[in-house]
Design a protein around this motif. Structure first.
Motif, PDB file in Angstrom:
ATOM      1  N   THR A 160      75.841  15.724 -22.751  1.00 56.37           N
ATOM      2  CA  THR A 160      75.701  16.686 -23.829  1.00 56.37           C
ATOM      3  C   THR A 160      76.461  16.138 -25.040  1.00 56.37           C
ATOM      4  OG1 THR A 160      77.664  17.888 -23.082  1.00 56.37           O
ATOM      5  CG2 THR A 160      75.553  18.627 -22.232  1.00 56.37           C
ATOM      6  N   GLY A 161      76.201  16.713 -26.208  1.00 55.58           N
ATOM      7  CA  GLY A 161      76.942  16.341 -27.404  1.00 55.58           C
ATOM      8  C   GLY A 161      76.449  15.097 -28.108  1.00 55.58           C
ATOM      9  N   ILE A 162      75.488  14.383 -27.502  1.00 57.59           N
ATOM     10  CA  ILE A 162      75.004  13.142 -28.102  1.00 57.59           C
ATOM     11  C   ILE A 162      73.921  13.425 -29.132  1.00 57.59           C
ATOM     12  CG2 ILE A 162      73.118  12.581 -26.512  1.00 57.59           C
ATOM     13  CD1 ILE A 162      75.835  10.097 -27.533  1.00 57.59           C
ATOM     14  N   SER A 163      73.256  14.577 -28.995  1.00 58.70           N
ATOM     15  CA  SER A 163      72.230  14.997 -29.935  1.00 58.70           C
ATOM     16  C   SER A 163      71.935  16.466 -29.667  1.00 58.70           C
ATOM     17  CB  SER A 163      70.955  14.162 -29.763  1.00 58.70           C
ATOM     18  OG  SER A 163      69.990  14.533 -30.722  1.00 58.70           O
ATOM     19  N   ARG A 164      71.176  17.076 -30.550  1.00 56.63           N
ATOM     20  CA  ARG A 164      70.779  18.456 -30.321  1.00 56.63           C
ATOM     21  C   ARG A 164      69.876  18.530 -29.096  1.00 56.63           C
ATOM     22  NH1 ARG A 164      68.866  22.806 -34.897  1.00 56.63           N
ATOM     23  NH2 ARG A 164      68.570  24.578 -33.480  1.00 56.63           N
ATOM     24  N   ALA A 165      70.147  19.486 -28.218  1.00 59.94           N
ATOM     25  CA  ALA A 165      69.413  19.603 -26.961  1.00 59.94           C
ATOM     26  C   ALA A 165      68.608  20.895 -26.923  1.00 59.94           C
ATOM     27  CB  ALA A 165      70.388  19.556 -25.782  1.00 59.94           C
ATOM     28  N   LEU A 242      83.433  33.248 -29.114  1.00 57.63           N
ATOM     29  CA  LEU A 242      83.924  32.022 -28.493  1.00 57.63           C
ATOM     30  C   LEU A 242      82.853  31.416 -27.593  1.00 57.63           C
ATOM     31  CD1 LEU A 242      86.509  30.316 -28.410  1.00 57.63           C
ATOM     32  CD2 LEU A 242      87.219  31.622 -26.404  1.00 57.63           C
ATOM     33  N   GLY A 243      82.113  32.282 -26.902  1.00 58.86           N
ATOM     34  CA  GLY A 243      81.028  31.803 -26.044  1.00 58.86           C
ATOM     35  C   GLY A 243      79.959  31.080 -26.829  1.00 58.86           C
ATOM     36  N   ILE A 244      79.614  31.607 -28.004  1.00 58.89           N
ATOM     37  CA  ILE A 244      78.614  30.953 -28.855  1.00 58.89           C
ATOM     38  C   ILE A 244      79.110  29.586 -29.299  1.00 58.89           C
ATOM     39  CG2 ILE A 244      77.498  31.075 -31.118  1.00 58.89           C
ATOM     40  CD1 ILE A 244      77.353  34.135 -30.697  1.00 58.89           C
ATOM     41  N   LYS A 245      80.398  29.489 -29.632  1.00 54.52           N
ATOM     42  CA  LYS A 245      80.960  28.217 -30.077  1.00 54.52           C
ATOM     43  C   LYS A 245      80.922  27.183 -28.952  1.00 54.52           C
ATOM     44  CE  LYS A 245      84.618  28.320 -32.799  1.00 54.52           C
ATOM     45  NZ  LYS A 245      85.969  28.661 -33.314  1.00 54.52           N
ATOM     46  N   VAL A 246      81.186  27.621 -27.710  1.00 54.85           N
ATOM     47  CA  VAL A 246      81.142  26.691 -26.582  1.00 54.85           C
ATOM     48  C   VAL A 246      79.702  26.259 -26.309  1.00 54.85           C
ATOM     49  CG1 VAL A 246      81.522  26.450 -24.090  1.00 54.85           C
ATOM     50  CG2 VAL A 246      83.268  27.532 -25.521  1.00 54.85           C
ATOM     51  N   ILE A 247      78.760  27.197 -26.365  1.00 60.09           N
ATOM     52  CA  ILE A 247      77.351  26.857 -26.165  1.00 60.09           C
ATOM     53  C   ILE A 247      76.892  25.864 -27.228  1.00 60.09           C
ATOM     54  CG2 ILE A 247      74.993  27.755 -26.237  1.00 60.09           C
ATOM     55  CD1 ILE A 247      76.482  28.368 -23.654  1.00 60.09           C
ATOM     56  N   ARG A 248      77.316  26.067 -28.464  1.00 59.13           N
ATOM     57  CA  ARG A 248      76.971  25.118 -29.528  1.00 59.13           C
ATOM     58  C   ARG A 248      77.539  23.730 -29.213  1.00 59.13           C
ATOM     59  NH1 ARG A 248      75.247  26.328 -34.557  1.00 59.13           N
ATOM     60  NH2 ARG A 248      76.486  24.618 -35.388  1.00 59.13           N
ATOM     61  N   LYS A 249      78.732  23.709 -28.632  1.00 54.62           N
ATOM     62  CA  LYS A 249      79.346  22.418 -28.286  1.00 54.62           C
ATOM     63  C   LYS A 249      78.500  21.682 -27.242  1.00 54.62           C
ATOM     64  CE  LYS A 249      82.717  21.091 -29.602  1.00 54.62           C
ATOM     65  NZ  LYS A 249      83.037  20.139 -30.677  1.00 54.62           N
ATOM     66  N   PHE A 250      77.877  22.442 -26.320  1.00 58.34           N
ATOM     67  CA  PHE A 250      77.058  21.827 -25.278  1.00 58.34           C
ATOM     68  C   PHE A 250      75.688  21.394 -25.790  1.00 58.34           C
ATOM     69  CE2 PHE A 250      79.225  24.320 -21.591  1.00 58.34           C
ATOM     70  CZ  PHE A 250      80.343  23.529 -21.735  1.00 58.34           C
ATOM     71  N   PHE A 251      75.098  22.171 -26.684  1.00 59.32           N
ATOM     72  CA  PHE A 251      73.691  21.962 -27.017  1.00 59.32           C
ATOM     73  C   PHE A 251      73.440  21.510 -28.453  1.00 59.32           C
ATOM     74  CE2 PHE A 251      73.617  24.722 -23.305  1.00 59.32           C
ATOM     75  CZ  PHE A 251      72.749  24.015 -22.496  1.00 59.32           C
ATOM     76  N   PHE A 252      74.502  21.273 -29.205  1.00 58.74           N
ATOM     77  CA  PHE A 252      74.362  20.688 -30.524  1.00 58.74           C
ATOM     78  C   PHE A 252      75.086  19.344 -30.538  1.00 58.74           C
ATOM     79  CE2 PHE A 252      73.075  24.903 -31.345  1.00 58.74           C
ATOM     80  CZ  PHE A 252      72.364  24.927 -32.533  1.00 58.74           C
TER      81      PHE A 252
END
Length: 323
Positions: A160-165, A242-252
């Motif tokens: 994750t984190g390498i590109s938008r997923a 905070l949950g949205i920020k973590v999800i963004r970290k995984f999928f953006f």
């Protein structure tokens, strides 16, 4: 088996029975590691980290990091092959299922990199190869940027984190709607098509049943909200922002300015039928940002190709590390 600590139950598991079920799976999974290994704990600022150790003491060290809700035995098909060439350290991430302490590092700062530095220091390792799958690949990516002086080479497997997923909404919704099913029913629902980009007329291999079993157990018994650090113990509610920020970290994607700082030797591996990405599109993009990064796409594999094509991926990694 008795609970190791009350805090582990209160922090990460929904019940003592759930903790017991996952520990029973862990113990059984260890019997499938076809080489000699030992079990150790090392101290870090986030508490004790459990490690499976194999291979010659004189071998170059390689650290193996699983994904979220994963643990060291999921590397069971890699440890024997890697141990022929390297000193292998397969980690249970703190705050995730396994035998490490339940304290959860933040996904929004450099906690995981500092945790890895503590692991290396406790093992008295100046440098090591770092390999991670899925979110573990993101941890490896960030560590290569944060502490390049502690790195030999980095391997990222479907990180994750390498590109938008793509958000795997169908998988998430199905798991949520079915979470009241028995563990066996949940396990049976997880097939290769569940976590693979579907292609008309394409047949897929059998999904790794040990991974399916752990995913089913975690769906049933594990507090993912707490393992992600988004549960507020005072209000007893999930912090949605905070949950949205973590999800963004995984999928953006991480910022291009950050990715361009990745200078250590690295290997990026995708399955042909990634559920999160179009691998060729991502490789074309990332090569412009990190030109020295080696890339491979594993034919016929899905997300986390180490489970679909372990022999092929193992040989690829060994060759990359020894070249």
């Amino acid at each position: 088996m008795v609970l190791e600590t009350d805090s582990k139950l209160n922090s990460l598991y929904k019940s003592e029975e759930g903790f017991q079920a996952i520990m029973d799976w862990y113990k059984k999974a260890l019997t499938n590691i076809d080489t000699e290994f030992s079990s150790h704990h090392v101290d870090t600022r986030f508490g004790k980290t459990h490690i499976l150790v194999a291979g010659p003491e004189s071998g170059e060290p390689i650290i193996l990091i699983p994904g979220v809700a994963g643990c060291a035995p999921l590397w069971r098909r890699q440890i024997p092959d890697f141990a022929k060439h390297f000193r292998v350290y397969a980690l249970d991430i703190v705050g995730q299922p396994g035998k490490s302490d339940p304290n959860t590092p933040s996904f929004l700062n450099e906690d995981f990199s500092e945790w890895l530095i503590d692991v290396l220091d406790s093992l008295k390792l100046e440098k090591a190869h770092i390999a991670g799958t899925s979110v573990g690949g993101w941890i490896a990516l960030r560590f290569g940027i944060y502490a390049p002086e502690r790195v030999l080479k980095i391997i990222m497997l479907s990180p994750t984190g390498i590109s938008r997923a793509k958000l795997p909404l169908k998988v998430w919704v199905t798991k949520y709607l079915n979470k009241w099913q028995s563990e066996d029913a949940l396990e049976n629902d997880l097939t290769a098509k569940s976590v693979t980009n579907k292609s008309p007329g394409r047949s897929f291999g059998t999904f790794d049943r040990q991974l399916a079993k752990l995913m089913a157990l975690c769906t049933k018994h594990y507090r993912v909200d707490r393992s992600l650090g988004i549960y507020n113990r005072k209000t007893r509610k999930v912090n949605l922002w905070l949950g949205i920020k973590v999800i963004r970290k995984f999928f953006f994607s991480e910022p291009r300015s950050l990715l361009s700082k990745f200078k250590v030797p690295g290997l990026l591996v995708f399955g042909e039928y990634e559920v999160l990405y179009n691998p060729w599109t991502i490789i074309k993009r990332i090569k412009k940002i990190i030109p020295n990064l080696e890339t491979e796409v594993i034919t016929g594999a899905g997300h986390a190709a180490i489970y679909d094509k372990p022999e092929e991926v193992n040989n690829l990694i060994i060759k990359f590390l020894k070249d």
